[in-house]
Motif scaffolding. Sequence first.
Motif, PDB file in Angstrom:
ATOM      1  N   LEU B  33       0.833  -1.196   0.000  1.00 49.74           N
ATOM      2  CA  LEU B  33       0.000   0.000   0.000  1.00 49.74           C
ATOM      3  C   LEU B  33       0.875   1.257   0.000  1.00 49.74           C
ATOM      4  N   MET B  34       1.874   1.270   0.893  1.00 50.68           N
ATOM      5  CA  MET B  34       2.723   2.452   1.007  1.00 50.68           C
ATOM      6  C   MET B  34       3.542   2.631  -0.264  1.00 50.68           C
ATOM      7  N   HIS B  35       4.023   1.501  -0.799  1.00 49.63           N
ATOM      8  CA  HIS B  35       4.783   1.588  -2.046  1.00 49.63           C
ATOM      9  C   HIS B  35       3.933   2.239  -3.132  1.00 49.63           C
ATOM     10  N   GLY B  36       2.687   1.781  -3.222  1.00 50.12           N
ATOM     11  CA  GLY B  36       1.774   2.337  -4.221  1.00 50.12           C
ATOM     12  C   GLY B  36       1.546   3.822  -4.003  1.00 50.12           C
ATOM     13  N   LEU B  37       1.359   4.195  -2.731  1.00 42.86           N
ATOM     14  CA  LEU B  37       1.098   5.592  -2.393  1.00 42.86           C
ATOM     15  C   LEU B  37       2.281   6.473  -2.795  1.00 42.86           C
ATOM     16  N   PHE B  38       3.495   6.025  -2.427  1.00 41.49           N
ATOM     17  CA  PHE B  38       4.685   6.814  -2.754  1.00 41.49           C
ATOM     18  C   PHE B  38       4.848   6.939  -4.251  1.00 41.49           C
ATOM     19  N   PHE B  39       4.581   5.823  -4.965  1.00 45.51           N
ATOM     20  CA  PHE B  39       4.704   5.862  -6.414  1.00 45.51           C
ATOM     21  C   PHE B  39       3.717   6.862  -7.008  1.00 45.51           C
ATOM     22  N   ALA B  40       2.496   6.847  -6.473  1.00 44.70           N
ATOM     23  CA  ALA B  40       1.470   7.751  -6.989  1.00 44.70           C
ATOM     24  C   ALA B  40       1.908   9.201  -6.820  1.00 44.70           C
ATOM     25  N   CYS B  41       2.486   9.525  -5.651  1.00 46.58           N
ATOM     26  CA  CYS B  41       2.932  10.891  -5.408  1.00 46.58           C
ATOM     27  C   CYS B  41       4.064  11.267  -6.353  1.00 46.58           C
ATOM     28  N   GLY B  42       4.980  10.318  -6.587  1.00 49.15           N
ATOM     29  CA  GLY B  42       6.084  10.599  -7.510  1.00 49.15           C
ATOM     30  C   GLY B  42       5.558  10.852  -8.908  1.00 49.15           C
ATOM     31  N   ALA B  43       4.563  10.043  -9.300  1.00 50.60           N
ATOM     32  CA  ALA B  43       4.015  10.183 -10.643  1.00 50.60           C
ATOM     33  C   ALA B  43       3.257  11.496 -10.804  1.00 50.60           C
ATOM     34  N   LEU B  44       2.829  12.056  -9.677  1.00 49.77           N
ATOM     35  CA  LEU B  44       2.042  13.277  -9.708  1.00 49.77           C
ATOM     36  C   LEU B  44       2.781  14.427 -10.406  1.00 49.77           C
ATOM     37  N   ALA B  45       4.095  14.520 -10.138  1.00 52.92           N
ATOM     38  CA  ALA B  45       4.871  15.599 -10.754  1.00 52.92           C
ATOM     39  C   ALA B  45       4.801  15.491 -12.273  1.00 52.92           C
ATOM     40  N   VAL B  46       4.947  14.263 -12.770  1.00 55.33           N
ATOM     41  CA  VAL B  46       4.861  14.045 -14.216  1.00 55.33           C
ATOM     42  C   VAL B  46       3.464  14.412 -14.704  1.00 55.33           C
ATOM     43  N   ALA B  47       2.462  14.004 -13.907  1.00 58.02           N
ATOM     44  CA  ALA B  47       1.082  14.299 -14.293  1.00 58.02           C
ATOM     45  C   ALA B  47       0.854  15.805 -14.379  1.00 58.02           C
ATOM     46  N   PHE B  48       1.393  16.541 -13.431  1.00 57.65           N
ATOM     47  CA  PHE B  48       1.225  17.994 -13.434  1.00 57.65           C
ATOM     48  C   PHE B  48       1.802  18.615 -14.699  1.00 57.65           C
ATOM     49  N   VAL B  49       3.018  18.187 -15.058  1.00 57.63           N
ATOM     50  CA  VAL B  49       3.649  18.764 -16.247  1.00 57.63           C
ATOM     51  C   VAL B  49       2.824  18.446 -17.492  1.00 57.63           C
ATOM     52  N   LEU B  50       2.392  17.171 -17.581  1.00 56.53           N
ATOM     53  CA  LEU B  50       1.566  16.788 -18.728  1.00 56.53           C
ATOM     54  C   LEU B  50       0.293  17.617 -18.757  1.00 56.53           C
ATOM     55  N   PHE B  51      -0.323  17.761 -17.585  1.00 56.16           N
ATOM     56  CA  PHE B  51      -1.564  18.514 -17.455  1.00 56.16           C
ATOM     57  C   PHE B  51      -1.379  19.943 -17.970  1.00 56.16           C
ATOM     58  N   ILE B  52      -0.323  20.596 -17.501  1.00 54.54           N
ATOM     59  CA  ILE B  52      -0.100  21.983 -17.893  1.00 54.54           C
ATOM     60  C   ILE B  52       0.192  22.092 -19.390  1.00 54.54           C
ATOM     61  N   SER B  53       1.050  21.173 -19.880  1.00 56.95           N
ATOM     62  CA  SER B  53       1.387  21.234 -21.309  1.00 56.95           C
ATOM     63  C   SER B  53       0.142  21.031 -22.159  1.00 56.95           C
ATOM     64  N   VAL B  54      -0.603  19.970 -21.854  1.00 58.18           N
ATOM     65  CA  VAL B  54      -1.790  19.666 -22.661  1.00 58.18           C
ATOM     66  C   VAL B  54      -2.780  20.817 -22.605  1.00 58.18           C
ATOM     67  N   TYR B  55      -2.961  21.374 -21.420  1.00 53.94           N
ATOM     68  CA  TYR B  55      -3.919  22.449 -21.263  1.00 53.94           C
ATOM     69  C   TYR B  55      -3.529  23.681 -22.056  1.00 53.94           C
ATOM     70  N   LEU B  56      -2.246  24.019 -21.979  1.00 55.20           N
ATOM     71  CA  LEU B  56      -1.794  25.222 -22.686  1.00 55.20           C
ATOM     72  C   LEU B  56      -1.905  25.015 -24.191  1.00 55.20           C
ATOM     73  N   ILE B  57      -1.559  23.814 -24.656  1.00 49.80           N
ATOM     74  CA  ILE B  57      -1.625  23.559 -26.101  1.00 49.80           C
ATOM     75  C   ILE B  57      -3.075  23.579 -26.568  1.00 49.80           C
ATOM     76  N   LEU B  58      -3.941  22.885 -25.825  1.00 51.40           N
ATOM     77  CA  LEU B  58      -5.348  22.816 -26.237  1.00 51.40           C
ATOM     78  C   LEU B  58      -6.001  24.193 -26.257  1.00 51.40           C
ATOM     79  N   SER B  59      -5.696  25.014 -25.249  1.00 53.61           N
ATOM     80  CA  SER B  59      -6.365  26.306 -25.212  1.00 53.61           C
ATOM     81  C   SER B  59      -5.663  27.320 -26.106  1.00 53.61           C
ATOM     82  N   GLY B  60      -4.414  27.051 -26.450  1.00 53.06           N
ATOM     83  CA  GLY B  60      -3.673  28.009 -27.273  1.00 53.06           C
ATOM     84  C   GLY B  60      -3.888  27.844 -28.764  1.00 53.06           C
ATOM     85  N   LEU B  61      -4.227  26.617 -29.174  1.00 52.26           N
ATOM     86  CA  LEU B  61      -4.308  26.357 -30.618  1.00 52.26           C
ATOM     87  C   LEU B  61      -5.469  27.052 -31.359  1.00 52.26           C
TER      88      LEU B  61
END
Lengths: 307, 317
Positions: B33-61
Amino acid sequence: MTERTDRGLSPRRKLYDRTLRVLLWGAAGLTCALLAGLVGVILVRGLPHVTWEMLTSEESVLKGVIGILPNIISTLALVAGTLVIVLPLGVCAAIYLTEYARNRRLVELIEFATETLTGIPSILFGLVGMLFFTQLLGWKSSLRAGVMTLVIMILPTIVRTTQESLKTVPQSYREAALGLGSGKWHMVRTAVLPSAVDGIVTGCILAVGRIVGESAALLYTAGSASVLIGSVGQLLPAAGGNPLVALFLWLKKLYTTGGGSLTVALYMYSMERGKLEVGFAIAAILMLITLLINLLAKTVGKKLRRE
Amino acid sequence: MNEIVSQPQVKKRAPSQPPAAGRRGAREVLERLMHGLFFACGALAVAFVLFISVYLILSGLPAIREIGLWDFLSGREWAPTHQTEPRFGILPFILTSVYGTAGAVAIGVPVGFFTAMFLSKLAPKGVAEVIRTAVDLLAGIPSVVYGLIGMTVLVPAVRTAFGLASGATLLAAVVVLSVMILPSIISVAETALNAVPKEYEEASLALGATRTETWFRVSAPAASSGVATAVVLGIGRAMGEAMAIMMVAGNVANMPGLFRSVRFLTTAIASEMSYAAVGSLQRNALYSIALVLFLFIMLINVILNGFLKKKKEGGRT
């Protein structure tokens, strides 16, 4: 000492040496003078306008009163809300990176992501926060929209500082814990995290500094309102006399209403409304907070190094 | 010594030792459980970057598609609210951002580099400590405070010094930016200069070079990748700053000139966002400006990462 190195040098080399030494002292002097000038101007022009009334009231055109209490509350609420969310996330991410991750590719990807997040200008965070939280989720300009935007922005700071301090925990602690039969999570909880607390605290202090100083990401997410939302006591009747419920209602109200932080208030007063003296007063307050935060970070950092 | 240290640790940990038998299954679950939780938090940073990039591209195009990429990037006129013929050219903003950043780097890097060299090599210990504190403090000052000082001290000074109608110019913005990027340049460059192996400098001194010659001809080249990192970092900072220059640059969509009021990419977004109607082409064009800014920053990031990686590899061999 200069005489000794100077002896027997050709005039050209002597000139080179002298010029560069002058430039080195000059650059360092300039940096110090800049800081002294900045701090001096802010405090001299700002502090006289900081009054007790200003710190403890909201602005009222009728009474001719200028007050920044709502902005102080908004700033505190933003700091508290952001830390409550980002701290667990950031610490867990750092634990994953230093203690759990086996796949080098994955670690590199995550570290690249945090690096990238650090480099993104705050105005872009503000824009995405506005598009997503205030418009798409329909949160309007509210402190919760501001908090969520700041969470995304601050995450790398917390991850990085926590990671640094986790790396300084001696490997022998981990081996000892594992050798005594503890599981990985148990080892992290009892042996690794307690020794890394100082670094996490430093990260928090840095994060507080960034949140207090942030403006571009907040202008269009948390808004620029400066209105008091009332006290917890006023919500008691609605909560049926239960103080805990009243507190909950108050927090809900606080985070769903928009509020300008001190920096946004500074911008509004000095740019949009031309009230420079209020701007300087807020700047002086911000300056004192910055000084305090720097002092705190330094003391904690020193303690960390001594250990 | 070792025994003394380790014994109390053993004692302290013994009571909280999870019982090995019987609850092994529960422990396993918790670990997973803890391993999964830590992994999820680590993946969050990647998710944030993807989120921001996708959002900016979608709204900018959309706006770019409507205006046309070339017209958008090379148009010299920005008049989004013009009644009959609205213009959406962001070349003034792009050039202002590029010139402003270049100017800030041209002033900030030499001063920062020399200060770093002073801190690393020449400064007596006490003096260095004082200056380091000053630099940390400079880094912590909120950008609106820089803006306020710029607005009340620098802008009038520029006006009187050059006899202009208004002092809110690119020049004022460049000066403010160069002060703002100074702290990060100093600290990164100092770290790089401190990391130069002592042997290099000792060898140079032993060959008869003076100290200054050693610092600038041996230490500086040896630390060049670190200094380059500092420069790129400064470029990123200057490019992304919004509020401070909003208060000193005059905020008029002119083609850049040192003594003209100008608008940067960042300030173009910030200044019109409050009144551009949601869903209008003007507002969508602001998202497109954000996308352009984002691409600039990503480019800088990639360069920065290249430097960091090179440094790491250099360190290993």
